[in-house]
Structures are given as structure tokens and as C-alpha cells.
Design a protein around this motif. Structure first.
Motif, PDB file in Angstrom:
ATOM      1  N   TYR A  28       0.856  -1.172   0.000  1.00 47.49           N
ATOM      2  CA  TYR A  28       0.000   0.000   0.000  1.00 47.49           C
ATOM      3  C   TYR A  28       0.901   1.233   0.000  1.00 47.49           C
ATOM      4  O   TYR A  28       1.843   1.310   0.786  1.00 47.49           O
ATOM      5  CB  TYR A  28      -0.900  -0.018   1.238  1.00 47.49           C
ATOM      6  CG  TYR A  28      -1.896   1.100   1.263  1.00 47.49           C
ATOM      7  CD1 TYR A  28      -3.034   1.042   0.463  1.00 47.49           C
ATOM      8  CD2 TYR A  28      -1.708   2.214   2.061  1.00 47.49           C
ATOM      9  CE1 TYR A  28      -3.960   2.074   0.471  1.00 47.49           C
ATOM     10  CE2 TYR A  28      -2.626   3.253   2.072  1.00 47.49           C
ATOM     11  CZ  TYR A  28      -3.754   3.172   1.277  1.00 47.49           C
ATOM     12  OH  TYR A  28      -4.657   4.200   1.279  1.00 47.49           O
ATOM     13  N   GLU A  30       1.060   5.595  -0.182  1.00 49.02           N
ATOM     14  CA  GLU A  30       0.351   6.862  -0.046  1.00 49.02           C
ATOM     15  C   GLU A  30       1.216   7.975  -0.624  1.00 49.02           C
ATOM     16  O   GLU A  30       2.429   7.996  -0.424  1.00 49.02           O
ATOM     17  CB  GLU A  30       0.073   7.176   1.422  1.00 49.02           C
ATOM     18  CG  GLU A  30      -0.907   6.225   2.064  1.00 49.02           C
ATOM     19  CD  GLU A  30      -1.166   6.565   3.517  1.00 49.02           C
ATOM     20  OE1 GLU A  30      -0.664   7.581   4.025  1.00 49.02           O
ATOM     21  OE2 GLU A  30      -1.877   5.785   4.163  1.00 49.02           O
ATOM     22  N   ASP A  68      -3.503   7.378  -3.250  1.00 47.48           N
ATOM     23  CA  ASP A  68      -3.372   6.112  -2.526  1.00 47.48           C
ATOM     24  C   ASP A  68      -3.429   4.966  -3.527  1.00 47.48           C
ATOM     25  O   ASP A  68      -4.334   4.902  -4.360  1.00 47.48           O
ATOM     26  CB  ASP A  68      -4.493   5.935  -1.506  1.00 47.48           C
ATOM     27  CG  ASP A  68      -4.421   6.938  -0.379  1.00 47.48           C
ATOM     28  OD1 ASP A  68      -3.385   7.613  -0.249  1.00 47.48           O
ATOM     29  OD2 ASP A  68      -5.405   7.046   0.373  1.00 47.48           O
ATOM     30  N   GLU A  70      -2.954   0.650  -4.051  1.00 51.94           N
ATOM     31  CA  GLU A  70      -2.759  -0.701  -3.541  1.00 51.94           C
ATOM     32  C   GLU A  70      -2.270  -1.563  -4.689  1.00 51.94           C
ATOM     33  O   GLU A  70      -2.880  -1.583  -5.769  1.00 51.94           O
ATOM     34  CB  GLU A  70      -4.056  -1.263  -2.979  1.00 51.94           C
ATOM     35  CG  GLU A  70      -3.887  -2.630  -2.367  1.00 51.94           C
ATOM     36  CD  GLU A  70      -5.169  -3.182  -1.767  1.00 51.94           C
ATOM     37  OE1 GLU A  70      -5.140  -4.351  -1.329  1.00 51.94           O
ATOM     38  OE2 GLU A  70      -6.180  -2.467  -1.732  1.00 51.94           O
TER      39      GLU A  70
END
Length: 87
Positions: A28, A30, A68, A70
């Protein structure tokens, strides 16, 4: 999450970009500004202050919204390519 805020503070005392790699695969991220290159075994992510190469197996972008991201698949290598505006 206060611990993460302390860990990820930059020299200015402001929380910067973050990445969390999941041991069984994926991760993940950011603060992603752009994806410079993308294949199923490598990608280059652009952040405000660095470019990062992510390498692995069966990589795919599972979610990407408002910076963001993933990534699914198995991440095996992460490398900072440039920092602080360097090419």
C-alpha cells in the motif's frame, strides 16, 4: 496511527509519503503522484520527492485513488531511484 506519523515525519516535521509492504505479497502506497512505467513484473512510482522502482511477480494495481495505491502480486524489491529532485 500516531506511531506511523512519528516514523514517517520528514526533516520538516511533516508526515511524508508512506509505503507498507505486506510480507505475503503486495503493498500500500500513499502520496503517489504518477505511475511512470508499469508491467506485471516492475513499475516506477513517482512521489513528490522521489521515484521508486517496485519489482516482483504478477504485479497489478488493485486500487488507485487520490494518491493512494494498492498493489497486488508479490513485491520482491523496492528501490529509490531518485531523491530530492535528482534525475
Amino acid at each position: 496511527m500516531r506511531l506511523y506519523e512519528e516514523i514517517f515525519k520528514n526533516a520538516d516535521g511533516v508526515a511524508g509519503d508512506r509505503c507498507i509492504i505486506v510480507p505475503s505479497g503486495g503493498g500500500y502506497f500513499e502520496g503517489v503522484k504518477a505511475v511512470e512505467d508499469f508491467t506485471s513484473d516492475a513499475m516506477i512510482l513517482c512521489f513528490a520527492r522521489e521515484r521508486v522502482a517496485v519489482r516482483g511477480e504478477r504485479l497489478s494495481i488493485k486500487k488507485y485513488c487520490d494518491g493512494d495505491m494498492e498493489i497486488s502480486g508479490k513485491i520482491t524489491v523496492m528501490e529509490v531511484l531518485s531523491k530530492g529532485g535528482e534525475p
